[in-house]
Design a protein around this motif. Structure first.
Motif, short mmCIF file in Angstrom:
data_model
loop_
_atom_site.label_atom_id
_atom_site.label_comp_id
_atom_site.label_asym_id
_atom_site.label_seq_id
_atom_site.Cartn_x
_atom_site.Cartn_y
_atom_site.Cartn_z
N ASN A 61 47.75 16.22 -10.19
CA ASN A 61 49.12 16.26 -9.69
C ASN A 61 49.86 17.47 -10.24
N LYS A 62 49.12 18.34 -10.92
CA LYS A 62 49.72 19.55 -11.51
C LYS A 62 49.97 20.60 -10.44
N GLU A 63 50.96 21.44 -10.68
CA GLU A 63 51.32 22.48 -9.72
C GLU A 63 50.54 23.78 -9.91
N ASP A 64 50.26 24.15 -11.17
CA ASP A 64 49.62 25.44 -11.42
C ASP A 64 48.10 25.29 -11.54
N GLU A 65 47.40 26.34 -11.13
CA GLU A 65 45.94 26.32 -11.06
C GLU A 65 45.27 26.08 -12.41
N ALA A 66 45.78 26.65 -13.47
CA ALA A 66 45.17 26.47 -14.79
C ALA A 66 45.22 24.99 -15.22
N SER A 67 46.35 24.36 -15.00
CA SER A 67 46.49 22.94 -15.35
C SER A 67 45.63 22.07 -14.43
N GLN A 68 45.55 22.45 -13.16
CA GLN A 68 44.70 21.70 -12.23
C GLN A 68 43.24 21.76 -12.67
N ASN A 69 42.77 22.96 -13.05
CA ASN A 69 41.39 23.12 -13.51
C ASN A 69 41.11 22.23 -14.71
N GLU A 98 54.19 6.63 3.21
CA GLU A 98 54.46 5.19 3.09
C GLU A 98 54.51 4.81 1.62
N PRO A 99 55.41 3.90 1.25
CA PRO A 99 55.45 3.47 -0.15
C PRO A 99 54.28 2.55 -0.49
N LEU A 100 53.81 2.64 -1.72
CA LEU A 100 52.80 1.71 -2.20
C LEU A 100 53.49 0.38 -2.51
N PRO A 101 52.92 -0.73 -2.11
CA PRO A 101 53.58 -2.03 -2.35
C PRO A 101 53.90 -2.30 -3.82
N ASN A 105 59.37 2.02 -7.67
CA ASN A 105 60.50 2.58 -6.95
C ASN A 105 60.41 2.33 -5.45
N SER A 106 59.21 1.98 -4.95
CA SER A 106 58.95 1.65 -3.56
C SER A 106 59.44 2.72 -2.57
N LYS A 107 59.07 3.96 -2.85
CA LYS A 107 59.37 5.07 -1.95
C LYS A 107 58.09 5.83 -1.65
N ALA A 108 58.01 6.40 -0.47
CA ALA A 108 56.86 7.25 -0.13
C ALA A 108 56.87 8.47 -1.03
N GLY A 109 55.67 8.99 -1.31
CA GLY A 109 55.55 10.18 -2.13
C GLY A 109 55.56 9.92 -3.63
N LEU A 110 55.47 8.65 -4.01
CA LEU A 110 55.41 8.28 -5.42
C LEU A 110 54.13 7.51 -5.70
N ASP A 111 53.60 7.65 -6.92
CA ASP A 111 52.42 6.87 -7.27
C ASP A 111 52.82 5.45 -7.66
N ALA A 112 51.86 4.65 -8.11
CA ALA A 112 52.12 3.25 -8.41
C ALA A 112 53.09 3.06 -9.57
N LYS A 113 53.25 4.10 -10.41
CA LYS A 113 54.19 4.02 -11.53
C LYS A 113 55.52 4.69 -11.22
N GLY A 114 55.71 5.08 -9.97
CA GLY A 114 56.97 5.69 -9.56
C GLY A 114 57.09 7.18 -9.83
N ARG A 115 55.98 7.85 -10.15
CA ARG A 115 56.00 9.29 -10.41
C ARG A 115 55.80 10.06 -9.10
N ARG A 116 56.50 11.20 -8.98
CA ARG A 116 56.40 12.05 -7.79
C ARG A 116 54.99 12.58 -7.63
N ILE A 117 54.49 12.59 -6.40
CA ILE A 117 53.17 13.13 -6.07
C ILE A 117 53.35 14.55 -5.56
N ARG A 118 52.48 15.47 -6.01
CA ARG A 118 52.55 16.86 -5.55
C ARG A 118 52.53 16.88 -4.02
N ALA A 119 53.42 17.63 -3.41
CA ALA A 119 53.69 17.58 -1.97
C ALA A 119 52.50 17.93 -1.07
N ASP A 120 51.56 18.75 -1.56
CA ASP A 120 50.47 19.17 -0.69
C ASP A 120 49.24 18.25 -0.75
#
Length: 139
Positions: A61-69, A98-101, A105-120
């Motif tokens: 879920n990291k934005e930069d390539e070094a952290s992703q690696n 779609e939100p995960l049940p 936070n029950s919003k789309a684009g968030l993981d099961a703990k309510g953290r934002r998911i990288r947009a791509d």
């Protein structure tokens, strides 16, 4: 499409194709950011171009390539094989739309703990056993 390692791929080939067996085989025990289910993507292998891109989509879920690696290095073999999945749309959750049940936070684009998911990211969660009573018929 579900990307996985050799042992899981071989287990799918030997499975009875029952929903219980498939979900147990294809659920990754070390990564549960999106709750219980089979993690998948709508993208075919040729749309990613290489295994690294599959791993970044699936496990970082990291934005930069070094952290992703750094984040995906422990999962290097988890994109060696691809299992095409054909499931009813009602059993699939597209987490960016779609939100995960179970999300707090029950919003789309968030993981099961309510953290934002990288947009791509293209993440789908397949819930074969979402009904109160598991299906007994094999597919």
């Amino acid at each position: 499409f579900h990307y996985t390692h050799r042992l899981a791929f071989e287990a799918v080939q030997l499975s009875e194709s029952c929903p219980e067996s498939l979900q147990r085989t294809l659920t990754h025990p070390r990564y549960g950011a999106f709750g219980e289910g089979i993690y998948a993507t709508a993208k075919a292998p040729d749309e990613y171009g290489n295994q690294w891109a599959v791993l970044v989509n699936s496990f970082s879920n990291k934005e930069d390539e070094a952290s992703q690696n750094q984040e995906v290095q422990d999962f290097a073999e988890c994109a060696a094989y691809c299992v095409p999945l054909l499931v009813q749309r009602s059993l699939a959750i597209e987490v960016m739309q779609e939100p995960l049940p179970e999300a707090s936070n029950s919003k789309a684009g968030l993981d099961a703990k309510g953290r934002r998911i990288r947009a791509d990211r293209d993440i789908w969660v397949i819930r074969l056993l979402q009904e109160a009573k598991p299906r007994s018929a094999c597919i």
